[in-house]
Design a protein around this motif. Structure first.
Motif, mmCIF file in Angstrom:
data_model
loop_
_atom_site.group_PDB
_atom_site.id
_atom_site.type_symbol
_atom_site.label_atom_id
_atom_site.label_comp_id
_atom_site.label_asym_id
_atom_site.label_seq_id
_atom_site.Cartn_x
_atom_site.Cartn_y
_atom_site.Cartn_z
ATOM 1 N N LEU A 158 -14.346 11.722 41.442
ATOM 2 C CA LEU A 158 -13.399 12.675 41.996
ATOM 3 C C LEU A 158 -13.368 13.949 41.148
ATOM 4 O O LEU A 158 -13.387 13.872 39.914
ATOM 5 C CB LEU A 158 -11.991 12.071 42.019
ATOM 6 N N PRO A 159 -13.316 15.123 41.790
ATOM 7 C CA PRO A 159 -13.165 16.360 41.020
ATOM 8 C C PRO A 159 -11.888 16.318 40.186
ATOM 9 O O PRO A 159 -10.921 15.638 40.534
ATOM 10 C CB PRO A 159 -13.075 17.443 42.117
ATOM 11 N N MET A 160 -11.877 17.049 39.083
ATOM 12 C CA MET A 160 -10.749 16.995 38.162
ATOM 13 C C MET A 160 -9.429 17.350 38.839
ATOM 14 O O MET A 160 -8.392 16.751 38.552
ATOM 15 C CB MET A 160 -11.011 17.929 36.976
ATOM 16 N N VAL A 161 -9.460 18.291 39.756
ATOM 17 C CA VAL A 161 -8.223 18.676 40.437
ATOM 18 C C VAL A 161 -7.708 17.527 41.291
ATOM 19 O O VAL A 161 -6.491 17.280 41.360
ATOM 20 C CB VAL A 161 -8.435 19.955 41.284
ATOM 21 N N ASP A 162 -8.613 16.770 41.927
ATOM 22 C CA ASP A 162 -8.191 15.627 42.738
ATOM 23 C C ASP A 162 -7.667 14.492 41.867
ATOM 24 O O ASP A 162 -6.731 13.779 42.259
ATOM 25 C CB ASP A 162 -9.361 15.131 43.589
ATOM 26 N N VAL A 163 -8.266 14.307 40.693
ATOM 27 C CA VAL A 163 -7.766 13.294 39.754
ATOM 28 C C VAL A 163 -6.334 13.632 39.354
ATOM 29 O O VAL A 163 -5.448 12.763 39.347
ATOM 30 C CB VAL A 163 -8.665 13.218 38.503
ATOM 31 N N ALA A 164 -6.096 14.890 39.027
ATOM 32 C CA ALA A 164 -4.763 15.312 38.587
ATOM 33 C C ALA A 164 -3.721 15.058 39.662
ATOM 34 O O ALA A 164 -2.662 14.476 39.398
ATOM 35 C CB ALA A 164 -4.790 16.793 38.203
ATOM 36 N N TYR A 165 -4.002 15.466 40.893
ATOM 37 C CA TYR A 165 -3.018 15.316 41.960
ATOM 38 C C TYR A 165 -2.876 13.863 42.390
ATOM 39 O O TYR A 165 -1.775 13.410 42.722
ATOM 40 C CB TYR A 165 -3.385 16.205 43.139
ATOM 41 N N ALA A 166 -3.975 13.090 42.409
ATOM 42 C CA ALA A 166 -3.888 11.681 42.775
ATOM 43 C C ALA A 166 -3.035 10.905 41.775
ATOM 44 O O ALA A 166 -2.368 9.922 42.137
ATOM 45 C CB ALA A 166 -5.286 11.076 42.850
ATOM 46 N N ALA A 167 -3.052 11.334 40.503
ATOM 47 C CA ALA A 167 -2.269 10.670 39.464
ATOM 48 C C ALA A 167 -0.840 11.202 39.373
ATOM 49 O O ALA A 167 -0.089 10.780 38.495
ATOM 50 C CB ALA A 167 -2.970 10.818 38.112
ATOM 51 N N GLY A 170 1.486 17.837 38.811
ATOM 52 C CA GLY A 170 1.697 18.998 39.656
ATOM 53 C C GLY A 170 0.646 20.071 39.513
ATOM 54 O O GLY A 170 0.503 20.916 40.399
ATOM 55 N N SER A 171 -0.107 20.046 38.411
ATOM 56 C CA SER A 171 -1.146 21.057 38.206
ATOM 57 C C SER A 171 -2.214 20.508 37.269
ATOM 58 O O SER A 171 -1.946 19.603 36.460
ATOM 59 C CB SER A 171 -0.548 22.332 37.603
ATOM 60 N N VAL A 172 -3.415 21.054 37.374
ATOM 61 C CA VAL A 172 -4.504 20.636 36.498
ATOM 62 C C VAL A 172 -4.214 21.048 35.064
ATOM 63 O O VAL A 172 -4.521 20.311 34.114
ATOM 64 C CB VAL A 172 -5.838 21.247 36.976
ATOM 65 N N ARG A 173 -3.599 22.210 34.886
ATOM 66 C CA ARG A 173 -3.299 22.685 33.533
ATOM 67 C C ARG A 173 -2.363 21.714 32.817
ATOM 68 O O ARG A 173 -2.581 21.366 31.649
ATOM 69 C CB ARG A 173 -2.676 24.075 33.590
ATOM 70 N N ARG A 174 -1.310 21.284 33.512
ATOM 71 C CA ARG A 174 -0.376 20.345 32.884
ATOM 72 C C ARG A 174 -1.070 19.006 32.611
ATOM 73 O O ARG A 174 -0.858 18.395 31.563
ATOM 74 C CB ARG A 174 0.843 20.142 33.783
ATOM 75 N N PHE A 175 -1.895 18.554 33.540
ATOM 76 C CA PHE A 175 -2.633 17.313 33.342
ATOM 77 C C PHE A 175 -3.517 17.403 32.103
ATOM 78 O O PHE A 175 -3.512 16.506 31.250
ATOM 79 C CB PHE A 175 -3.470 17.021 34.584
ATOM 80 N N ASN A 176 -4.292 18.480 31.986
ATOM 81 C CA ASN A 176 -5.185 18.634 30.837
ATOM 82 C C ASN A 176 -4.405 18.656 29.523
ATOM 83 O O ASN A 176 -4.820 18.035 28.529
ATOM 84 C CB ASN A 176 -5.993 19.920 30.977
ATOM 85 N N ALA A 177 -3.264 19.363 29.516
ATOM 86 C CA ALA A 177 -2.477 19.496 28.291
ATOM 87 C C ALA A 177 -1.884 18.143 27.880
ATOM 88 O O ALA A 177 -1.935 17.754 26.703
ATOM 89 C CB ALA A 177 -1.374 20.519 28.492
ATOM 90 N N LEU A 178 -1.317 17.405 28.835
ATOM 91 C CA LEU A 178 -0.716 16.110 28.515
ATOM 92 C C LEU A 178 -1.771 15.095 28.100
ATOM 93 O O LEU A 178 -1.563 14.314 27.164
ATOM 94 C CB LEU A 178 0.063 15.592 29.725
ATOM 95 N N PHE A 179 -2.907 15.095 28.783
ATOM 96 C CA PHE A 179 -3.974 14.151 28.469
ATOM 97 C C PHE A 179 -4.503 14.397 27.057
ATOM 98 O O PHE A 179 -4.654 13.458 26.260
ATOM 99 C CB PHE A 179 -5.102 14.290 29.495
#
Length: 330
Positions: A158-167, A170-179
């Motif tokens: 899955l593209p990174m944006v789809d991984v973020a939203y599926a999990a 609310g945004s890829v930026r927040r996902f990357n920062a928290l991860f």
């Protein structure tokens, strides 16, 4: 020599370190998901079935949930993958709330709504989860989202944006920062290191769901085959058998296929890419339908006290109670 069973383990924070360490040293599959081990010398937490060399008892801390281990500063093991562990199913309010959170009930961050749904105030909800898991509702939900994202990174393309939203982010930026903040590496580093060849050539999304052995797959397939809904479900008989069905969750429509991987003690779930946005609730439904969080050791300990049931358990080990993908189908 003392023989422990999962029922000997209390809820957090009442885990018995000696019993936990014995289960860890034996890599006992009965305790998978019942507790997690944080290793102080590495900063990593593992499932009790992890294949790495058993650490010294003095280096181990034991937690009743992955969220509690992460709240204490431990990172998930990349080998045993704590997100694969079956849930520690218990019949109490805290675990009922936890199951809702695991299915994405707090992805919108609305703890007040969740509290109303379970008949509590937000303060009572927070107190219940702190008492049983050692973390707040938001902390528990954040750990579930991060572990689910890690699962998608390792098992799908899955593209990174789809991984973020599926999990549930609310945004890829927040996902990357928290991860990165929690695990000390970027999400892309997980995928580069661990993406398999099989996932690269498969058009569907293929995920794995673990259980505590034994698992009576043949009996479940036989049960489902006699109760399929025409045009909605089907059971394939070739090989070990497989369960297939069409799915609609909200506006998402697609299909899924469930098969057995006995050598890995897992079920393999293939899902249409169109269902990517609803993977969290979809996996929760599949786990419930196939009773994956049952603890056979506890069930057997109770039922074998009856001579008739004991004989049946011996003849049909790992028997589960299949459910329905949608309660309307019961």
């Amino acid at each position: 020599m003392r023989t422990d069973t999962p029922s000997d383990f209390g809820t957090a924070p009442m885990l018995d370190p000696d019993s936990c360490y014995r289960a860890l040293a034996a890599k006992d599959t009965r305790f998978d998901g019942v507790f997690f081990t944080g290793v102080k010398t590495t900063g990593i937490y593992c499932r009790p079935v992890c294949t790495v060399k058993t650490p010294r008892a003095s280096s181990c801390l034991f937690f009743s949930s992955a969220a509690a281990a992460e709240a204490a500063g431990f990172r998930p093991c990349l080998r045993c993958r704590p997100e694969l562990a079956p849930y520690a199913l218990q019949q109490n309010l805290a675990h009922a709330v936890w199951q809702r959170i695991a299915a994405g009930a707090l992805n919108d961050g609305d703890a007040e709504r969740l509290a109303v749904e379970v008949g509590l105030s937000s303060r009572q909800l927070r107190r219940v989860l702190l008492q049983h898991f050692g973390v707040t509702p938001i902390e528990l939900a954040q750990t579930q989202r991060l572990l689910f994202a890690k699962k998608l990174l390792q098992e799908t393309r899955l593209p990174m944006v789809d991984v973020a939203y599926a999990a549930g982010f609310g945004s890829v930026r927040r996902f990357n920062a928290l991860f990165a903040g929690r695990y000390g590496m970027a999400p892309s580093a997980i995928r580069r290191a661990l993406l398999t060849t099989d996932a690269a050539v498969n058009d569907s999304l293929t995920l794995r769901l673990a259980y505590r052995p034994p698992f009576g797959w043949t009996d479940i397939v036989r049960y489902l085959s006699g109760r399929v809904i025409p045009g909605v479900e089907a059971v394939a008989q070739e090989g070990h058998g497989a369960y297939l069905r069409s799915v609609r969750i909200g506006d998402a429509e697609g299909w899924l296929r469930v098969s057995h991987l006995p050598h890995k003690q897992q079920l393999e779930l293939e899902v249409a890419p169109a269902l990517a946005a609803v993977l969290m609730p979809l996996l929760a439904r599949v786990r419930s339908q196939f009773d994956l969080d049952a603890n056979p050791a506890v069930i057997e300990a109770h039922l074998r006290q009856d001579p008739l049931l004991a004989a049946q358990l011996q003849a049909m080990p790992g028997l589960r109670v299949p459910g329905a993908f949608d309660p309307f189908e019961l």
